[in-house]
Design a protein around this motif. Structure first.
Motif, PDB file in Angstrom:
ATOM      1  N   ILE A 118       1.006  -1.147   0.034  1.00  0.00           N
ATOM      2  CA  ILE A 118       0.306   0.175   0.382  1.00  0.00           C
ATOM      3  C   ILE A 118       0.740   1.474  -0.214  1.00  0.00           C
ATOM      4  O   ILE A 118       0.607   2.096  -1.052  1.00  0.00           O
ATOM      5  CB  ILE A 118      -1.401   0.004   1.242  1.00  0.00           C
ATOM      6  CG1 ILE A 118      -1.677  -0.951   1.360  1.00  0.00           C
ATOM      7  CG2 ILE A 118      -1.845   1.318   1.588  1.00  0.00           C
ATOM      8  CD1 ILE A 118      -2.981  -1.189   2.485  1.00  0.00           C
ATOM      9  N   LEU A 119       1.853   1.355   1.123  1.00  0.00           N
ATOM     10  CA  LEU A 119       3.057   2.009   1.338  1.00  0.00           C
ATOM     11  C   LEU A 119       3.621   2.621  -0.453  1.00  0.00           C
ATOM     12  O   LEU A 119       3.640   3.937  -1.180  1.00  0.00           O
ATOM     13  CB  LEU A 119       3.645   2.194   2.185  1.00  0.00           C
ATOM     14  CG  LEU A 119       3.390   2.464   3.417  1.00  0.00           C
ATOM     15  CD1 LEU A 119       3.681   1.915   4.485  1.00  0.00           C
ATOM     16  CD2 LEU A 119       2.470   3.608   3.795  1.00  0.00           C
ATOM     17  N   THR A 120       4.331   1.767  -0.965  1.00  0.00           N
ATOM     18  CA  THR A 120       4.924   1.481  -2.164  1.00  0.00           C
ATOM     19  C   THR A 120       4.017   1.418  -3.308  1.00  0.00           C
ATOM     20  O   THR A 120       4.754   2.978  -3.799  1.00  0.00           O
ATOM     21  CB  THR A 120       5.430   0.145  -1.989  1.00  0.00           C
ATOM     22  OG1 THR A 120       6.302  -0.182  -1.543  1.00  0.00           O
ATOM     23  CG2 THR A 120       6.499   0.675  -3.437  1.00  0.00           C
ATOM     24  N   ASN A 121       2.635   1.618  -3.548  1.00  0.00           N
ATOM     25  CA  ASN A 121       1.582   2.157  -4.544  1.00  0.00           C
ATOM     26  C   ASN A 121       1.585   3.914  -4.046  1.00  0.00           C
ATOM     27  O   ASN A 121       1.313   4.126  -5.480  1.00  0.00           O
ATOM     28  CB  ASN A 121       0.443   1.171  -4.783  1.00  0.00           C
ATOM     29  CG  ASN A 121       0.966  -0.436  -5.303  1.00  0.00           C
ATOM     30  OD1 ASN A 121       1.312   0.217  -6.311  1.00  0.00           O
ATOM     31  ND2 ASN A 121      -0.094  -1.581  -5.014  1.00  0.00           N
ATOM     32  N   CYS A 122       1.628   4.172  -3.649  1.00  0.00           N
ATOM     33  CA  CYS A 122       0.810   5.946  -3.229  1.00  0.00           C
ATOM     34  C   CYS A 122       1.765   6.195  -3.040  1.00  0.00           C
ATOM     35  O   CYS A 122       2.034   7.168  -4.349  1.00  0.00           O
ATOM     36  CB  CYS A 122       0.481   5.718  -1.379  1.00  0.00           C
ATOM     37  SG  CYS A 122      -1.413   4.957  -1.330  1.00  0.00           S
ATOM     38  N   ILE A 123       3.185   5.828  -2.919  1.00  0.00           N
ATOM     39  CA  ILE A 123       3.989   6.906  -2.639  1.00  0.00           C
ATOM     40  C   ILE A 123       5.046   7.173  -4.385  1.00  0.00           C
ATOM     41  O   ILE A 123       5.346   7.757  -4.571  1.00  0.00           O
ATOM     42  CB  ILE A 123       5.465   6.176  -2.344  1.00  0.00           C
ATOM     43  CG1 ILE A 123       5.601   6.664  -0.108  1.00  0.00           C
ATOM     44  CG2 ILE A 123       6.529   6.838  -2.334  1.00  0.00           C
ATOM     45  CD1 ILE A 123       5.847   5.861   0.440  1.00  0.00           C
ATOM     46  N   THR A 124       5.072   6.025  -4.912  1.00  0.00           N
ATOM     47  CA  THR A 124       5.604   5.098  -6.215  1.00  0.00           C
ATOM     48  C   THR A 124       4.673   6.057  -7.850  1.00  0.00           C
ATOM     49  O   THR A 124       4.838   6.948  -7.630  1.00  0.00           O
ATOM     50  CB  THR A 124       5.597   4.401  -6.439  1.00  0.00           C
ATOM     51  OG1 THR A 124       4.960   3.201  -6.845  1.00  0.00           O
ATOM     52  CG2 THR A 124       6.982   3.705  -5.878  1.00  0.00           C
ATOM     53  N   ASN A 125       3.520   6.333  -6.922  1.00  0.00           N
ATOM     54  CA  ASN A 125       2.503   6.664  -7.352  1.00  0.00           C
ATOM     55  C   ASN A 125       2.496   8.117  -7.870  1.00  0.00           C
ATOM     56  O   ASN A 125       2.228   8.735  -9.011  1.00  0.00           O
ATOM     57  CB  ASN A 125       0.799   6.968  -7.951  1.00  0.00           C
ATOM     58  CG  ASN A 125       0.396   5.171  -7.854  1.00  0.00           C
ATOM     59  OD1 ASN A 125       0.974   4.584  -8.472  1.00  0.00           O
ATOM     60  ND2 ASN A 125      -0.471   4.747  -7.297  1.00  0.00           N
ATOM     61  N   SER A 126       3.331   9.074  -6.640  1.00  0.00           N
ATOM     62  CA  SER A 126       2.822  10.643  -6.617  1.00  0.00           C
ATOM     63  C   SER A 126       4.345  11.025  -7.388  1.00  0.00           C
ATOM     64  O   SER A 126       4.237  11.913  -7.763  1.00  0.00           O
ATOM     65  CB  SER A 126       3.036  10.983  -4.719  1.00  0.00           C
ATOM     66  OG  SER A 126       1.694  10.411  -3.716  1.00  0.00           O
ATOM     67  N   ILE A 127       5.134  10.031  -7.386  1.00  0.00           N
ATOM     68  CA  ILE A 127       6.587  10.700  -7.074  1.00  0.00           C
ATOM     69  C   ILE A 127       6.738  10.376  -9.365  1.00  0.00           C
ATOM     70  O   ILE A 127       6.500  11.019 -10.232  1.00  0.00           O
ATOM     71  CB  ILE A 127       7.435   9.487  -7.283  1.00  0.00           C
ATOM     72  CG1 ILE A 127       7.845   9.883  -6.067  1.00  0.00           C
ATOM     73  CG2 ILE A 127       8.799   9.585  -7.857  1.00  0.00           C
ATOM     74  CD1 ILE A 127       8.509   8.392  -5.333  1.00  0.00           C
ATOM     75  N   LYS A 128       5.594   8.947 -10.093  1.00  0.00           N
ATOM     76  CA  LYS A 128       5.294   8.553 -11.308  1.00  0.00           C
ATOM     77  C   LYS A 128       4.796   9.700 -11.924  1.00  0.00           C
ATOM     78  O   LYS A 128       4.605  10.200 -13.053  1.00  0.00           O
ATOM     79  CB  LYS A 128       4.660   7.172 -11.388  1.00  0.00           C
ATOM     80  CG  LYS A 128       5.427   6.098 -11.138  1.00  0.00           C
ATOM     81  CD  LYS A 128       4.798   4.860 -12.208  1.00  0.00           C
ATOM     82  CE  LYS A 128       4.177   4.773 -11.072  1.00  0.00           C
ATOM     83  NZ  LYS A 128       3.406   3.035 -11.672  1.00  0.00           N
ATOM     84  N   TYR A 129       3.225  10.307 -11.227  1.00  0.00           N
ATOM     85  CA  TYR A 129       3.106  11.359 -11.336  1.00  0.00           C
ATOM     86  C   TYR A 129       3.021  12.827 -11.095  1.00  0.00           C
ATOM     87  O   TYR A 129       1.880  13.189 -10.616  1.00  0.00           O
ATOM     88  CB  TYR A 129       1.236  10.323 -11.669  1.00  0.00           C
ATOM     89  CG  TYR A 129       0.933   9.826 -12.398  1.00  0.00           C
ATOM     90  CD1 TYR A 129       0.961   9.509 -13.255  1.00  0.00           C
ATOM     91  CD2 TYR A 129       0.701   8.299 -10.867  1.00  0.00           C
ATOM     92  CE1 TYR A 129       0.897   7.579 -13.294  1.00  0.00           C
ATOM     93  CE2 TYR A 129       0.507   7.301 -11.805  1.00  0.00           C
ATOM     94  CZ  TYR A 129       0.508   6.890 -12.851  1.00  0.00           C
ATOM     95  OH  TYR A 129       0.437   5.234 -12.919  1.00  0.00           O
ATOM     96  N   ARG A 130       3.880  12.584 -11.344  1.00  0.00           N
ATOM     97  CA  ARG A 130       4.400  14.587 -10.665  1.00  0.00           C
ATOM     98  C   ARG A 130       4.503  15.321 -12.159  1.00  0.00           C
ATOM     99  O   ARG A 130       4.228  15.244 -12.785  1.00  0.00           O
ATOM    100  CB  ARG A 130       6.066  14.288 -10.462  1.00  0.00           C
ATOM    101  CG  ARG A 130       6.697  13.834 -11.118  1.00  0.00           C
ATOM    102  CD  ARG A 130       8.393  13.418 -10.847  1.00  0.00           C
ATOM    103  NE  ARG A 130       9.298  13.085 -11.856  1.00  0.00           N
ATOM    104  CZ  ARG A 130       9.774  11.854 -12.298  1.00  0.00           C
ATOM    105  NH1 ARG A 130       9.098  11.085 -12.228  1.00  0.00           N
ATOM    106  NH2 ARG A 130      10.164  11.564 -14.159  1.00  0.00           N
TER     107      ARG A 130
END
Length: 627
Positions: free
Chosen positions: A525-537
């Protein structure tokens, strides 16, 4: 007039005992105009005045030495009592003589009994003086008699009367009202204090009744709950009637009756009902008989007493609504409507608290019954359905889970079929092209496309395996996990990505924050949410991710806020957590991360929500269930 008589005439000092009163000279009595008779201590007639003899048509020779009760046998008991009281020293005892009750005299009269004393003050007999009765005296005696009978009946029926002086704001009531309230006889309440004795909603009902009587002249007749001084709750019937002077209400008079006192009559009536239902105490479930008009318990059987843990007396004369949950009381009107229209009401279910504070699920149904005296009551059956209710709830839960699993399997089968079919079709086309193509360069191009299609197929199968992993891990035991430690691990895993994008994580999570989760799910859950914030910067900004915590009832809420591209929720709001749903033209976007994240947090009995504004950023809130 003297209230006692002393010896008149010749005095004999040796006559110390009243029993020799016949030795006194009683010539004086022959000369007085009054109707008098003199009785000794044995109730024997010593002498009588001429008028007395005339009135009763008896001469002295007939009566002298005879017991006076022998001439008035029908009054013997009353005469003896009064004669004895006079001999004990009581004075001016009155007795109304009804001529119709005796064969002597044709006129009603009042007999006055007084002690007859010698010169030393010793009581040696009784002098009875007969006076004609006046109309006023007769009315007064009848009035007192009526009052006495009324008071006796009121006392037996426990009916008290009261009066409110509106002008002086004074409340007066009879001693029986004190008894009904459990108060000392000398207690004098104010009107407000009297109203405060009523319990719960009854207090508002009585206060309104008093106000309506004063302002609108409305009388009342209400049954109400009253709390006695010792805290005992009783049901009373109170009646109020406004009285007017010069067009204004200046006082209210009324009565109050403890309805409990009427119970024996009703119970006796209900014994007849029970006799008509000989199985009342033999059935294996609870039964209760409720008064149709007042709603009070009149009887319950032993099975219900055993079920509730209370003795029968705990229920008798208490209103049935005292034992049902507050949210059930609004159904009262509907039940009585059914009784009125159909003679019974459909079974109702509610929670009942026993004496031991156990919460039971019970089912109650009721039917109007009438005994041979015409008394209508409600015969209620009470069934303990606690076990049945638990089984039903468990079955409903199981059915819900099975239905959910079936839907998941159906969706998964649909996904597998759809996705693999796409890849299979792609492979088939590329292989056909490759087979038909003779140009080496073009064949190399098709080979690259086949390798690419193979990679895509692997990625799809990997995604499907992750979906399966979520569903198969549901039954694993949740653990208390340090949230900040989990975030630290994820930060390390995405350190390269953060460095490449100049991203920054601002962690505001308190160090002692614990959440209940499966470790693998929490990491995902943490990985998906944090990486999404970076990928869709946002390409114009360095990514910033802020992590914070808040408490909300049964949840620990993790907030993940970023300054990225954001999502148009008006356009994609209902699709954001769907499988293979993408909202940006990002080459890494496959639309599976948020789907898996939602399934994982729901598997932990939590939930996830999002707020987002295009080009400004998004805030995901992950709700971890505390239970």
């Amino acid at each position: 007039m003297e209230s006692s008589y002393k010896l008149v005439g010749k005095f004999f000092p040796y006559m110390s005992t009243p029993k020799n009163n016949s030795s006194f000279s009683l010539d004086w009595i022959k000369q007085i105009p009054s109707s008098i008779v003199i009785i000794d201590t044995n109730f024997k007639i010593i002498s009588a005045s001429p008028k007395w003899q005339t009135n009763f048509q008896l001469n002295l020779s007939q009566i002298e030495g005879n017991n006076i009760t022998s001439f008035f046998p029908e009054l013997a008991t009353q005469l003896k009592t009064r004669l004895q009281y006079s001999l004990d020293g009581l004075r001016d005892i009155k007795f109304k003589y009804n001529a119709n009750d005796s064969k002597y005299s044709s006129k009603d009269s009042i007999w006055h009994f007084n002690p007859w004393k010698d010169g030393y003050g010793n009581i040696i007999g009784v002098i009875i003086k007969i006076k004609p009765i006046t109309k006023n005296q007769e009315l007064k005696i009848e009035l007192n008699k009526t009052k006495l009978i009324l008071n006796q009946k009121c006392d037996v029926a426990k009916i008290g009367s009261w009066e409110i002086d509106i002008i002086k704001n004074v409340l007066l009531w009879t001693p029986i009202v004190n008894k009904i309230h459990g108060l000392p006889v000398n207690y004098k309440p104010t009107l407000e204090e009297a109203i405060n004795f009523y319990h719960g909603e009854s207090q508002d009902v009585i206060r309104k009744a008093v106000n309506d009587a004063i302002n609108f002249g409305t009388p009342w007749n209400e049954k109400a709950q009253l709390k006695q001084k010792d805290g005992t709750l009783i049901t009373v019937n109170t009646i109020g009637r406004p009285k007017f002077k010069d067009g204004k209400c200046n006082r209210i008079i009324g009565t109050i009756q403890n309805i409990k006192s009427t119970a024996p009559t009703k119970i006796n009536n209900l014994k007849t009902v029970i006799e008509e239902y000989p199985l009342f105490e033999k059935v294996p479930f609870g039964l209760a008989i409720i008064d149709l008009n007042s709603g009070t318990f009149l009887n319950v059987n032993n099975q219900f007493s055993k079920l509730s843990g209370f003795e029968k007396e705990h229920f008798l004369q208490h209103n049935v609504m005292d034992y049902v949950p507050t949210n059930f009381k609004n159904k009262n009107a509907d039940l009585f409507k059914q009784l009125k229209e159909k003679g019974f009401f459909e079974p109702v279910k509610f929670i009942f608290s026993t004496k031991q504070k156990h919460q039971l699920n019970i089912k109650v149904s009721g039917t109007i019954v009438k005994n041979s005296l015409g008394v209508k009551s409600i015969l209620c059956t009470i069934e303990n359905i606690t076990t049945q209710t638990k089984l039903e709830n468990k079955l409903k839960s199981t059915i819900s889970v099975v239905r959910e699993r079936n839907e998941q399997l159906l969706n998964f089968a649909h996904m597998v079929s759809h996705n693999l079919k796409t890849h299979a079709t792609n492979f088939s086309l590329l292989l056909n092209f490759l087979n038909d193509e003779t140009n080496k360069i073009q064949r190399n191009k098709f080979m690259k496309m086949l390798f690419s299609a193979s990679d895509n197929l692997s990625e799809t199968i990997k995604g499907l395996r992750e979906v399966v992993a979520v569903n198969t891990s549901v039954n694993e035991e949740k653990k208390n996990i340090s949230l900040i430690d989990s975030v630290f691990v994820v930060e390390q895993n995405v350190a390269g990505l953060l460095k490449e994008t100049n991203g920054k994580i601002i962690n505001e999570i308190p160090e002692d924050t614990m959440v209940k989760a499966l470790p693998a799910y929490l990491n995902s859950i943490l990985t998906n949410c944090i990486t999404n914030s970076i990928k869709y910067r946002n390409p114009d900004k360095n990514p910033i991710i802020i992590l914070s915590i808040e408490d909300e009832k049964n949840y620990t809420v993790l907030s993940i806020e970023d300054n990225g591209l954001g999502i148009d929720l008006e356009k994609y709001g209902n699709k954001i957590f769907g499988l293979y749903k993408t909202f940006h033209r990002n080459k890494e976007s496959v639309g599976i991360g948020l789907y898996i994240t939602k399934n994982q947090i729901e598997a932990l009995n939590g939930k996830i929500s999002v707020k987002s504004t295009p080009n400004q950023g998004s805030t995901f809130k992950v709700y971890f269930n505390k239970i």
